[in-house]
Design a protein around this motif. Structure first.
Motif, PDB file in Angstrom:
ATOM      1  N   ARG A   1       0.833  -1.210   0.000  1.00 38.29           N
ATOM      2  CA  ARG A   1       0.000   0.000   0.000  1.00 38.29           C
ATOM      3  C   ARG A   1       0.863   1.254   0.000  1.00 38.29           C
ATOM      4  NH1 ARG A   1      -3.033  -3.285   3.434  1.00 38.29           N
ATOM      5  NH2 ARG A   1      -2.075  -2.387   5.310  1.00 38.29           N
ATOM      6  N   ARG A   2       1.915   1.241   0.792  1.00 34.82           N
ATOM      7  CA  ARG A   2       2.810   2.401   0.840  1.00 34.82           C
ATOM      8  C   ARG A   2       3.444   2.631  -0.529  1.00 34.82           C
ATOM      9  NH1 ARG A   2       7.277   1.438   3.497  1.00 34.82           N
ATOM     10  NH2 ARG A   2       7.708   3.605   4.057  1.00 34.82           N
ATOM     11  N   HIS A   3       3.876   1.543  -1.167  1.00 30.22           N
ATOM     12  CA  HIS A   3       4.557   1.682  -2.446  1.00 30.22           C
ATOM     13  C   HIS A   3       3.594   2.112  -3.552  1.00 30.22           C
ATOM     14  CE1 HIS A   3       7.573  -1.421  -0.664  1.00 30.22           C
ATOM     15  NE2 HIS A   3       7.807  -0.194  -0.239  1.00 30.22           N
ATOM     16  N   ARG A   4       2.343   1.630  -3.487  1.00 30.54           N
ATOM     17  CA  ARG A   4       1.354   2.087  -4.464  1.00 30.54           C
ATOM     18  C   ARG A   4       1.079   3.575  -4.281  1.00 30.54           C
ATOM     19  NH1 ARG A   4      -3.571   2.814  -3.402  1.00 30.54           N
ATOM     20  NH2 ARG A   4      -3.730   1.207  -1.786  1.00 30.54           N
ATOM     21  N   THR A   5       0.895   3.989  -3.037  1.00 31.91           N
ATOM     22  CA  THR A   5       0.638   5.403  -2.757  1.00 31.91           C
ATOM     23  C   THR A   5       1.802   6.270  -3.223  1.00 31.91           C
ATOM     24  OG1 THR A   5      -0.717   4.809  -0.839  1.00 31.91           O
ATOM     25  CG2 THR A   5       0.105   7.069  -0.942  1.00 31.91           C
ATOM     26  N   ALA A   6       3.022   5.839  -2.920  1.00 30.03           N
ATOM     27  CA  ALA A   6       4.205   6.590  -3.345  1.00 30.03           C
ATOM     28  C   ALA A   6       4.276   6.673  -4.864  1.00 30.03           C
ATOM     29  CB  ALA A   6       5.465   5.942  -2.787  1.00 30.03           C
ATOM     30  N   SER A   7       3.932   5.583  -5.556  1.00 33.03           N
ATOM     31  CA  SER A   7       3.940   5.575  -7.023  1.00 33.03           C
ATOM     32  C   SER A   7       2.968   6.609  -7.571  1.00 33.03           C
ATOM     33  CB  SER A   7       3.562   4.186  -7.543  1.00 33.03           C
ATOM     34  OG  SER A   7       4.487   3.202  -7.135  1.00 33.03           O
ATOM     35  N   CYS A   8       1.814   6.762  -6.906  1.00 35.30           N
ATOM     36  CA  CYS A   8       0.835   7.759  -7.338  1.00 35.30           C
ATOM     37  C   CYS A   8       1.380   9.174  -7.161  1.00 35.30           C
ATOM     38  CB  CYS A   8      -0.459   7.597  -6.547  1.00 35.30           C
ATOM     39  SG  CYS A   8      -1.360   6.055  -6.902  1.00 35.30           S
ATOM     40  N   TYR A   9       2.026   9.409  -6.030  1.00 32.63           N
ATOM     41  CA  TYR A   9       2.591  10.739  -5.788  1.00 32.63           C
ATOM     42  C   TYR A   9       3.642  11.097  -6.838  1.00 32.63           C
ATOM     43  CZ  TYR A   9       0.503  10.505  -1.064  1.00 32.63           C
ATOM     44  OH  TYR A   9      -0.360  10.402  -0.007  1.00 32.63           O
ATOM     45  N   LEU A  10       4.358  10.087  -7.336  1.00 36.25           N
ATOM     46  CA  LEU A  10       5.467  10.328  -8.262  1.00 36.25           C
ATOM     47  C   LEU A  10       5.074  10.178  -9.726  1.00 36.25           C
ATOM     48  CD1 LEU A  10       8.252   8.316  -6.356  1.00 36.25           C
ATOM     49  CD2 LEU A  10       7.879  10.784  -6.327  1.00 36.25           C
ATOM     50  N   ALA A  11       3.787   9.958  -9.981  1.00 34.13           N
ATOM     51  CA  ALA A  11       3.356   9.579 -11.329  1.00 34.13           C
ATOM     52  C   ALA A  11       3.568  10.654 -12.385  1.00 34.13           C
ATOM     53  CB  ALA A  11       1.889   9.155 -11.301  1.00 34.13           C
ATOM     54  N   ASP A  12       3.845  11.881 -11.987  1.00 32.09           N
ATOM     55  CA  ASP A  12       3.919  12.949 -12.987  1.00 32.09           C
ATOM     56  C   ASP A  12       5.218  13.752 -12.903  1.00 32.09           C
ATOM     57  OD1 ASP A  12       2.474  14.127 -15.176  1.00 32.09           O
ATOM     58  OD2 ASP A  12       2.098  15.885 -13.939  1.00 32.09           O
ATOM     59  N   ILE A  13       6.234  13.196 -12.254  1.00 30.49           N
ATOM     60  CA  ILE A  13       7.435  14.003 -12.018  1.00 30.49           C
ATOM     61  C   ILE A  13       8.335  14.135 -13.243  1.00 30.49           C
ATOM     62  CG2 ILE A  13       7.471  13.527  -9.533  1.00 30.49           C
ATOM     63  CD1 ILE A  13       9.695  11.486 -10.069  1.00 30.49           C
ATOM     64  N   ALA A  14       8.093  13.343 -14.305  1.00 30.06           N
ATOM     65  CA  ALA A  14       8.966  13.393 -15.483  1.00 30.06           C
ATOM     66  C   ALA A  14       8.280  14.005 -16.698  1.00 30.06           C
ATOM     67  CB  ALA A  14       9.469  11.994 -15.827  1.00 30.06           C
ATOM     68  N   TRP A  15       7.212  14.752 -16.477  1.00 29.81           N
ATOM     69  CA  TRP A  15       6.425  15.239 -17.610  1.00 29.81           C
ATOM     70  C   TRP A  15       7.183  16.199 -18.517  1.00 29.81           C
ATOM     71  CZ3 TRP A  15       4.967  20.393 -18.428  1.00 29.81           C
ATOM     72  CH2 TRP A  15       5.190  21.275 -17.358  1.00 29.81           C
ATOM     73  N   ARG A  16       8.204  16.865 -18.010  1.00 36.22           N
ATOM     74  CA  ARG A  16       8.958  17.807 -18.851  1.00 36.22           C
ATOM     75  C   ARG A  16       9.929  17.105 -19.808  1.00 36.22           C
ATOM     76  NH1 ARG A  16       8.644  23.163 -17.936  1.00 36.22           N
ATOM     77  NH2 ARG A  16       7.643  23.871 -16.017  1.00 36.22           N
ATOM     78  N   ALA A  17      10.194  15.835 -19.583  1.00 33.02           N
ATOM     79  CA  ALA A  17      11.100  15.098 -20.464  1.00 33.02           C
ATOM     80  C   ALA A  17      10.407  14.799 -21.798  1.00 33.02           C
ATOM     81  CB  ALA A  17      11.535  13.799 -19.800  1.00 33.02           C
ATOM     82  N   HIS A  18      11.209  14.551 -22.822  1.00 34.09           N
ATOM     83  CA  HIS A  18      10.646  14.134 -24.105  1.00 34.09           C
ATOM     84  C   HIS A  18       9.904  12.819 -23.905  1.00 34.09           C
ATOM     85  CE1 HIS A  18      10.469  12.511 -28.193  1.00 34.09           C
ATOM     86  NE2 HIS A  18      10.666  13.755 -28.627  1.00 34.09           N
ATOM     87  N   PRO A  19       8.726  12.643 -24.521  1.00 36.50           N
ATOM     88  CA  PRO A  19       7.942  11.420 -24.299  1.00 36.50           C
ATOM     89  C   PRO A  19       8.716  10.131 -24.526  1.00 36.50           C
ATOM     90  CG  PRO A  19       6.631  13.031 -25.501  1.00 36.50           C
ATOM     91  CD  PRO A  19       8.014  13.608 -25.389  1.00 36.50           C
ATOM     92  N   ASP A  20       9.678  10.139 -25.445  1.00 37.43           N
ATOM     93  CA  ASP A  20      10.440   8.923 -25.735  1.00 37.43           C
ATOM     94  C   ASP A  20      11.365   8.523 -24.585  1.00 37.43           C
ATOM     95  OD1 ASP A  20       9.232   8.884 -28.182  1.00 37.43           O
ATOM     96  OD2 ASP A  20      10.992   9.586 -29.310  1.00 37.43           O
ATOM     97  N   PHE A  21      11.631   9.460 -23.674  1.00 37.90           N
ATOM     98  CA  PHE A  21      12.617   9.187 -22.632  1.00 37.90           C
ATOM     99  C   PHE A  21      12.052   9.263 -21.221  1.00 37.90           C
ATOM    100  CE2 PHE A  21      14.849  11.067 -26.296  1.00 37.90           C
ATOM    101  CZ  PHE A  21      15.640   9.982 -26.637  1.00 37.90           C
ATOM    102  N   ARG A  22      10.743   9.465 -21.091  1.00 40.33           N
ATOM    103  CA  ARG A  22      10.165   9.604 -19.757  1.00 40.33           C
ATOM    104  C   ARG A  22      10.300   8.321 -18.935  1.00 40.33           C
ATOM    105  NH1 ARG A  22       4.823  12.904 -21.789  1.00 40.33           N
ATOM    106  NH2 ARG A  22       5.864  14.920 -22.043  1.00 40.33           N
ATOM    107  N   ALA A  23      10.092   7.180 -19.567  1.00 39.49           N
ATOM    108  CA  ALA A  23      10.180   5.913 -18.837  1.00 39.49           C
ATOM    109  C   ALA A  23      11.573   5.734 -18.236  1.00 39.49           C
ATOM    110  CB  ALA A  23       9.852   4.745 -19.759  1.00 39.49           C
ATOM    111  N   GLN A  24      12.603   5.997 -19.024  1.00 43.62           N
ATOM    112  CA  GLN A  24      13.967   5.833 -18.529  1.00 43.62           C
ATOM    113  C   GLN A  24      14.291   6.876 -17.466  1.00 43.62           C
ATOM    114  OE1 GLN A  24      15.979   3.353 -18.901  1.00 43.62           O
ATOM    115  NE2 GLN A  24      14.579   2.328 -20.296  1.00 43.62           N
TER     116      GLN A  24
END
Length: 511
Positions: free
Chosen positions: A364-387
């Motif tokens: 539960r903690r890790h799922r919640t943390a994942s939600c909080y972090l779900a948008d922290i890479a939005w400024r990156a180019h879409p091709d590289f956000r996953a990495q």
């Protein structure tokens, strides 16, 4: 503990800083190193603004002279003058100066403390052995979620041991620091082993719970962990919460104490100025694990200094979740809309319950943390956000999370961008997670992929979507007629993918 007055006006902070926090510093005068760490503020999840260490060697030669090393004293004074200037420059509100084994044991310790007080403008807290152990244990309480076991902190002059759980035990101190033991043994590892074994034989510590976890603190032992990580080609080169069995660590320490260090695979991972004390550190680690009959070793990147900060928090603040607080802070600093991230956590909480997906407390903690972090890479180019997610989450200075937990966070956001098709290869960090944890991360990623297409990161949208099961057990995602214009081909495809991950059909209905 003294407040440093600053006449400088408040700094114009960038968005990379949390506006509500005031910098606070800890200067740690140890037997081998002198370090200042400036933290962003007093919080259960402190971020480091500036960190500088000088290997002064204050305790070098003390076995014979019983006095602080003269060259080390001069180097310390120079370092402290610079530390004060840095603290003033960063508008540090308060500096805490602590001194450990060498200073408390030296016959010229009082004279040294008076000089340090003049240079820093702060009172110096000379820690007793038990107090040093207690602060280190508080660092473990800060850095791990509900730790239980025994903490050991090795410095240049001493080794502190203390039981750690919700309540801390009475700390003990032993003259087994790297510098001191090297001098007591005349540089002989066989003599060092005998001395360590004799001292540890006198130790009587009862494990506080069923788990016999030994939390290892200190620069020498961190170097040992870095070497083991590099030696084993482990997929996450991160010391904090690196775990291995006591048996494996003891075997590794035996090889470090007997082999030619220059030929050990991965030795480049250890800085050259740490290598000299590595064999002594390995001897002490091996004898400590043997004497305590530990089952597992858990490495820590936090300890004494973080314990000092933790001791200043209120009981309510101490009981907070350091991982979730750190992730919320990062969301505040980097996401498009932090409120939307909070909504993700609430929505997925209800969805996992509806679907009957069993979660442990850590899940539960890790799922919640994942939600909080779900948008922290939005400024990156879409091709590289996953990495970028893999890099940020795999190497972030989070505490209160296991390596498997980091894998969960990384996978949930990695698959959100790469997709979940059969041609998508899992990231290397996935190897640290069990199949069950990998599955939960994939399901969460599938939910992210659906929800973001409806919300476009704006709050107040996904709270209108509901997930339910009908009497036949079918899964239905409902959307109000008022926002049905958001429906379309792409969301429908993502809903189908969610069904694939769940192993059941998911249908969309407009209500």
């Amino acid at each position: 503990m003294t407040t440093i007055d600053s006449s400088s006006p408040p700094l114009e902070l960038g968005q990379g800083r949390l506006q509500t926090l005031v910098p606070i510093a800890v200067i740690d005068i140890g037997s081998n190193s002198v370090r200042q760490v400036i933290y962003e503020g007093l919080t259960p999840a402190p971020s480091v603004l500036f960190n500088e260490k000088v290997l002064c060697g204050l305790g070098r030669g003390m076995v014979k002279s019983n006095r602080l090393n003269e060259s080390g004293v001069e180097r310390t004074f120079l370092a402290l003058k610079r530390f004060r200037a840095l603290a003033n420059q960063l508008n540090v509100a308060k500096t805490h100066v602590i001194a450990t084994a060498a200073v408390r044991d030296a016959e010229n310790g009082e004279e040294f403390i008076e000089a340090v007080t003049r240079i820093t403008g702060c009172q110096v807290e000379v820690l007793t052995g038990p107090m040093e152990a207690r602060y280190s244990a508080m660092g473990i309480q800060c850095g791990f979620h509900r730790p239980t076991g025994i903490a050991g902190d090795i410095g240049g002059g001493s080794l502190e041991l203390i039981t750690v759980e919700k309540e801390l035990g009475e700390g003990i101190t032993l003259p087994l620091g790297g510098l001191k033991l090297a001098e007591l043994s005349g540089g002989s590892l066989s003599v060092a082993k005998k001395l360590a074994r004799a001292k540890l034989k006198e130790v009587s510590l009862n494990w506080p719970g069923i788990e016999r976890n030994f939390y290892a603190i200190g620069g020498t032992w961190r170097s040992l962990a870095k070497l083991h990580i590099a030696n084993k080609n482990y997929p996450l080169p991160l010391v904090h919460d690196y775990e291995l069995s006591a048996t494996e660590m003891m075997d590794f320490c035996k090889s470090i104490a007997t082999d030619d260090l220059s030929k050990v695979t991965g030795i480049e991972a250890v800085s050259r100025n740490r290598r000299d004390l590595l064999p002594i550190g390995a001897v002490v680690m091996r004898e400590t694990l043997r004497a305590l009959k530990a089952d597992r070793v858990v490495m820590s990147s936090v300890g004494l200094r973080e314990g000092v900060l933790y001791s200043m928090l209120s009981p309510e603040e101490q009981s907070g979740d350091s991982l979730l607080e750190a992730c919320q802070d990062l969301s505040t600093l980097r996401s498009r809309n932090p409120e939307h991230c909070l909504e993700l956590a609430t929505w997925t909480d209800a969805a996992f319950a509806t679907l009957g997906i069993e979660e442990s407390e850590d899940d539960r903690r890790h799922r919640t943390a994942s939600c909080y972090l779900a948008d922290i890479a939005w400024r990156a180019h879409p091709d590289f956000r996953a990495q970028q997610y893999i890099g940020i989450i795999g190497n972030a200075g989070f505490v209160g999370i296991t390596h498997e937990g980091r894998a969960y966070l990384a996978m949930a956001n990695y698959y959100r961008y790469t997709g979940l098709g059969s041609k998508v290869n899992p990231p290397a960090i996935a190897a640290l997670a069990s199949p069950a944890v990998q599955k939960k991360a994939r399901v969460l990623a599938a939910m992210f992929r659906v929800l973001y297409l409806f919300s476009a990161t704006m709050p107040g949208v996904i709270s209108k979507l509901t997930l339910r099961k009908d009497d036949a057990g079918a899964v239905i995602l409902s959307i109000p007629e008022s926002i049905s214009g958001l429906c379309g081909e792409r969301p429908n495809e993502r809903i189908r993918q969610l069904g694939n991950e769940l192993g059941m059909d998911v249908t969309l209905e407009v209500v």
